[in-house]
Design a protein around this motif. Structure first.
Motif, short mmCIF file in Angstrom:
data_model
loop_
_atom_site.label_atom_id
_atom_site.label_comp_id
_atom_site.label_asym_id
_atom_site.label_seq_id
_atom_site.Cartn_x
_atom_site.Cartn_y
_atom_site.Cartn_z
N TRP A 269 0.85 -1.20 0.00
CA TRP A 269 0.00 0.00 0.00
C TRP A 269 0.87 1.23 0.00
O TRP A 269 1.77 1.37 0.81
N ASP B 71 1.03 4.94 0.87
CA ASP B 71 0.25 5.82 1.73
C ASP B 71 0.09 7.23 1.18
O ASP B 71 -0.62 8.05 1.77
N THR C 112 -2.68 0.17 -4.28
CA THR C 112 -2.44 -1.10 -3.60
C THR C 112 -2.02 -2.17 -4.61
O THR C 112 -2.28 -2.07 -5.81
N MET D 273 -8.54 -6.77 0.56
CA MET D 273 -9.24 -6.08 1.65
C MET D 273 -8.56 -6.30 3.00
O MET D 273 -8.00 -5.37 3.59
N ASP D 274 -8.61 -7.53 3.49
CA ASP D 274 -8.11 -7.82 4.85
C ASP D 274 -6.63 -7.52 5.00
O ASP D 274 -6.19 -6.97 6.02
N GLU E 277 -6.00 -3.73 5.15
CA GLU E 277 -6.44 -3.16 6.42
C GLU E 277 -5.49 -3.53 7.55
O GLU E 277 -5.19 -2.72 8.43
N THR E 278 -5.02 -4.77 7.54
CA THR E 278 -4.05 -5.20 8.56
C THR E 278 -2.76 -4.41 8.44
O THR E 278 -2.17 -3.99 9.45
N LYS F 132 -2.39 -1.36 7.27
CA LYS F 132 -2.61 0.01 7.75
C LYS F 132 -2.60 0.07 9.28
O LYS F 132 -2.06 1.01 9.86
N LYS F 133 -3.19 -0.94 9.92
CA LYS F 133 -3.21 -0.97 11.38
C LYS F 133 -1.80 -1.12 11.94
O LYS F 133 -1.44 -0.47 12.92
#
Length: 268
Positions: free
Chosen positions: A30, A32, A37, A90-91, A94-95, A97-98
């Motif tokens: 990703w 930023d 992506t 997706m998952d 998101e992981t 980014k966290k």
């Protein structure tokens, strides 16, 4: 532009008529700044790719021209293909980014360098030693009258125990030359510039003598102690003189007491 990458790796070994390695790799990426992506999942056998998941066509493809049953079997498992497409797009993002949010303080940490000029002795080369800086990207140059020098020796980037880094660049020149010219060590780190001009005052060497002892630190306590002793002696003398004037006479032992003490010491 900065991009962030998360890669997960799984390696499995199987034995078929000897030892072979079957490997699965998958991950996501990703950016930023642009929001772009990317993701992948691929299988390898004995170090070579043989199955790749194409997320655009939702199909497994192979760089091997020969068809084989494994690819057909994977493409027939449409539910599993849909699962991996959803996870990677997706998952996984998101992981990622966290994790980047949790590690933001470490990733964006900046520690400015400490610059020192070192020399073993007066005839040794001068070292520009840079330490305690983070991140590790740094530019170090020796300048002579504003011109960059090429005859320098660049040391390796080394880690410190606290997670910062250090590096040394050695100036190969004679002392007479740098005393007659302006030599400077210029350090650029995280858009900041640090300059250390070469002078005898700035150089730290092994021949540095310890600072002379301040005699006042020793003499003053001794004088104070002697003064106290003198005051005590004077006070004692005055007290003794006052007692004499008041008719005070020290008591003397009686003859019987004196004889008893002599006899006791003799018997002992």
């Amino acid at each position: 532009m900065r991009s962030s990458v998360l890669l997960l790796l799984v390696g499995i070994s199987h034995a078929f008529a000897g030892e072979h390695t079957y490997q699965i790799t998958y991950g996501c990426e990703w950016n930023d700044e642009t929001g772009k992506t990317n993701a992948f999942r691929q299988h390898g056998y004995d170090g070579e790719d043989f199955l790749l998941l194409d997320l655009k066509s939702d199909k497994w493809i192979s760089p091997i021209k020969k068809e084989f049953k494994a690819k057909e079997r994977c493409n027939n498992a449409t539910i599993r293909v849909a699962y991996w497409k959803n996870y990677l797009k997706m998952d996984c993002i998101e992981t990622l980014k966290k994790l980047l949010t949790l590690g933001k303080s470490s990733l964006e940490k900046t520690v400015s360098p400490q610059v020192s000029l070192l020399q073993k002795n007066s005839s040794s080369p001068v070292l520009c030693h840079i330490t305690h800086f983070y991140p590790s990207n740094i530019t170090i140059t020796w300048m002579r009258n504003g011109q960059e020098l090429k005859n320098v020796k660049v040391g390796n980037l080394l880690p410190n125990e606290d997670g910062t880094f250090q590096k040394t660049v050695t100036l190969q020149t004679e002392a007479d030359e740098w005393r007659k010219n302006e030599f400077s060590c210029v350090v650029k780190h995280q858009s900041k510039t640090f300059r250390k001009t070469l002078t005898e005052k700035e150089i730290r060497t092994n021949n540095e003598t310890s600072a002379p002892v301040d005699m006042t630190v020793v003499v003053v306590p001794v004088v104070i102690l002697l003064s106290l002793l003198l005051i005590i002696a004077v006070i004692g003398y005055l007290v003794y003189q006052r007692k004499l004037k008041s008719g005070y006479v020290p008591a003397k032992p009686s003859p019987s007491e004196y004889e008893s003490s002599v006899q006791s010491s003799t018997e002992a």
